[in-house]
Scaffold this motif. Sequence first.
Motif, PDB file in Angstrom:
ATOM      1  N   ALA A  69       0.826  -1.219   0.000  1.00  0.00           N
ATOM      2  CA  ALA A  69       0.000   0.000   0.000  1.00  0.00           C
ATOM      3  C   ALA A  69       0.860   1.269   0.000  1.00  0.00           C
ATOM      4  O   ALA A  69       0.448   2.287  -0.568  1.00  0.00           O
ATOM      5  CB  ALA A  69      -0.920  -0.006   1.221  1.00  0.00           C
ATOM      6  N   VAL A  70       2.023   1.240   0.634  1.00  0.00           N
ATOM      7  CA  VAL A  70       2.782   2.493   0.795  1.00  0.00           C
ATOM      8  C   VAL A  70       3.858   2.711  -0.272  1.00  0.00           C
ATOM      9  O   VAL A  70       4.198   3.864  -0.564  1.00  0.00           O
ATOM     10  CB  VAL A  70       3.411   2.622   2.213  1.00  0.00           C
ATOM     11  CG1 VAL A  70       2.336   2.516   3.287  1.00  0.00           C
ATOM     12  CG2 VAL A  70       4.530   1.625   2.470  1.00  0.00           C
TER      13      VAL A  70
ATOM     14  N   ALA B 284       7.195   6.521   8.338  1.00  0.00           N
ATOM     15  CA  ALA B 284       7.107   5.307   9.160  1.00  0.00           C
ATOM     16  C   ALA B 284       5.640   4.946   9.381  1.00  0.00           C
ATOM     17  O   ALA B 284       5.026   5.391  10.349  1.00  0.00           O
ATOM     18  CB  ALA B 284       7.815   5.530  10.491  1.00  0.00           C
ATOM     19  N   PRO B 285       5.074   4.169   8.435  1.00  0.00           N
ATOM     20  CA  PRO B 285       3.641   3.868   8.527  1.00  0.00           C
ATOM     21  C   PRO B 285       3.296   2.953   9.694  1.00  0.00           C
ATOM     22  O   PRO B 285       3.928   1.922   9.903  1.00  0.00           O
ATOM     23  CB  PRO B 285       3.347   3.177   7.185  1.00  0.00           C
ATOM     24  CG  PRO B 285       4.659   2.653   6.700  1.00  0.00           C
ATOM     25  CD  PRO B 285       5.698   3.584   7.230  1.00  0.00           C
ATOM     26  N   HIS B 286       2.296   3.376  10.449  1.00  0.00           N
ATOM     27  CA  HIS B 286       1.663   2.520  11.464  1.00  0.00           C
ATOM     28  C   HIS B 286       0.164   2.673  11.254  1.00  0.00           C
ATOM     29  O   HIS B 286      -0.323   3.793  11.024  1.00  0.00           O
ATOM     30  CB  HIS B 286       2.000   2.992  12.882  1.00  0.00           C
ATOM     31  CG  HIS B 286       3.428   2.785  13.281  1.00  0.00           C
ATOM     32  ND1 HIS B 286       3.920   1.569  13.705  1.00  0.00           N
ATOM     33  CD2 HIS B 286       4.475   3.640  13.320  1.00  0.00           C
ATOM     34  CE1 HIS B 286       5.202   1.686  14.007  1.00  0.00           C
ATOM     35  NE2 HIS B 286       5.572   2.934  13.770  1.00  0.00           N
ATOM     36  N   HIS B 287      -0.572   1.584  11.375  1.00  0.00           N
ATOM     37  CA  HIS B 287      -2.022   1.686  11.217  1.00  0.00           C
ATOM     38  C   HIS B 287      -2.602   2.583  12.312  1.00  0.00           C
ATOM     39  O   HIS B 287      -2.073   2.673  13.420  1.00  0.00           O
ATOM     40  CB  HIS B 287      -2.662   0.294  11.253  1.00  0.00           C
ATOM     41  CG  HIS B 287      -2.285  -0.519  10.047  1.00  0.00           C
ATOM     42  ND1 HIS B 287      -1.920  -1.839  10.105  1.00  0.00           N
ATOM     43  CD2 HIS B 287      -2.192  -0.154   8.737  1.00  0.00           C
ATOM     44  CE1 HIS B 287      -1.633  -2.272   8.883  1.00  0.00           C
ATOM     45  NE2 HIS B 287      -1.782  -1.266   8.039  1.00  0.00           N
TER      46      HIS B 287
ATOM     47  N   ALA C  10      -7.741  12.789   5.068  1.00  0.00           N
ATOM     48  CA  ALA C  10      -7.710  12.455   6.499  1.00  0.00           C
ATOM     49  C   ALA C  10      -7.032  11.114   6.745  1.00  0.00           C
ATOM     50  O   ALA C  10      -6.368  10.919   7.766  1.00  0.00           O
ATOM     51  CB  ALA C  10      -9.129  12.428   7.051  1.00  0.00           C
ATOM     52  N   THR C  11      -7.224  10.197   5.802  1.00  0.00           N
ATOM     53  CA  THR C  11      -6.600   8.874   5.935  1.00  0.00           C
ATOM     54  C   THR C  11      -6.215   8.375   4.543  1.00  0.00           C
ATOM     55  O   THR C  11      -6.769   8.836   3.537  1.00  0.00           O
ATOM     56  CB  THR C  11      -7.566   7.830   6.543  1.00  0.00           C
ATOM     57  OG1 THR C  11      -8.709   7.721   5.693  1.00  0.00           O
ATOM     58  CG2 THR C  11      -7.999   8.206   7.946  1.00  0.00           C
ATOM     59  N   VAL C  12      -5.292   7.433   4.517  1.00  0.00           N
ATOM     60  CA  VAL C  12      -4.963   6.762   3.257  1.00  0.00           C
ATOM     61  C   VAL C  12      -4.976   5.252   3.492  1.00  0.00           C
ATOM     62  O   VAL C  12      -4.880   4.791   4.638  1.00  0.00           O
ATOM     63  CB  VAL C  12      -3.585   7.198   2.690  1.00  0.00           C
ATOM     64  CG1 VAL C  12      -3.569   8.670   2.367  1.00  0.00           C
ATOM     65  CG2 VAL C  12      -2.463   6.855   3.642  1.00  0.00           C
TER      66      VAL C  12
ATOM     67  N   ALA D 163      -4.101  -3.551   5.456  1.00  0.00           N
ATOM     68  CA  ALA D 163      -5.112  -4.149   6.340  1.00  0.00           C
ATOM     69  C   ALA D 163      -5.943  -3.101   7.078  1.00  0.00           C
ATOM     70  O   ALA D 163      -7.048  -3.387   7.514  1.00  0.00           O
ATOM     71  CB  ALA D 163      -4.427  -5.071   7.345  1.00  0.00           C
ATOM     72  N   ALA D 164      -5.410  -1.892   7.251  1.00  0.00           N
ATOM     73  CA  ALA D 164      -6.150  -0.833   7.957  1.00  0.00           C
ATOM     74  C   ALA D 164      -5.657   0.508   7.440  1.00  0.00           C
ATOM     75  O   ALA D 164      -4.624   0.594   6.773  1.00  0.00           O
ATOM     76  CB  ALA D 164      -5.911  -0.946   9.463  1.00  0.00           C
TER      77      ALA D 164
END
Length: 345
Positions: free
Chosen positions: A25-26, A250-253, A321-323, A327-328
Amino acid sequence: MTQTLTLRRPDDWHLHFRDGDTMRAVVPHTARQFARAIVMPNLSPPVTTSALAAAYRDRITAAVPEGIDFTPLMTAYLTDQSDPDDLVAGFADGVLTAAKLYPAGATTNSAHGVTDVANISGVLERMAQIGMPLCVHGEVTHSDIDIFDREAVFIDRILAPLIERLPELKVVFEHITTRQAVEFVDASGANIGATITPQHLHINRNDILVGGIRPHMYCLPVAKREEHRLALREAATGGSTKYFLGTDSAPHHRHDKESDCGCAGIFNAPHALESYITVFEEEGALDRFEAFASENGPKFYGLPLNEGEIMLEKVAQQVPATVNGGAAEIVPFHAGETLSWQLAS
Ligand code: DOR
Ligand code: ZN
């Protein structure tokens, strides 16, 4: 007429892609903007060998959208048991671009990190001999050191003595957050460089704590006082070739950030270039953005400059607001804000 800025294709000299669905996803966000990126090895389990790095590189490459030319530059996670021969071989055959020093316990997935730099002195000597860069997470981890002092104490206790012992070692002091780090890098030789993230140019510690806790503003090293942010802005935009772009995206859900014990890390990949250029514009330094984003990093690493160009346009856009984070969902840096620049497609 719309104001534009054209620059040589830039690179991101520090970021986290994770693995699996999150990685898929990223990766497109980074590949859309950057030609290359130094990929952090703090997976679980960590990427500690050349073989693991080669396999991870192939998984990343498979996640790059068709038609986009993007090269991940791999790093090995140093442990007390790192095998110098494996790292040297990995560097020689191009699998590894650098090795990463996480002091054990400093940050996300650093439990297997180095407990004492004395334990990797053999590895560091070999790296100095062959010119393999060491990427450093510069924070001490002792519980008696205040979290806001951990970078400055690291300089005095670990980094300065290390460089004195191995003056040839190429060191990237990563995601610096303090005036002390800027002063140290400025005073060091040409083999000491530093990356600066967009968040540390935009926020100070008030942004994390005033009016309520903002978990999406929390990363490590944690943002410091305003005087430090100003020193970082001066370093990034002041024309020194020692500083270069490294997002530390640094992606975190979302649920892992908005939690009792929220994870450290800011996901800035979707609008990284637009975030940085805003700072350069505010500092009246648009003419210095290309060196920071596209020249200083490759010159430090001894890699060729990229061919090709990108264009940024002064066209406002709203950051969602979100991408999608696999999974989340993930809340990106600048969520809900309007940025005044946009990468032309
Ligand atoms: O905030 C951070 N997040 N700092 C790091 O050093 C690691 C990173 C991560 O992997 O989440
Ligand atoms: Zn990082």
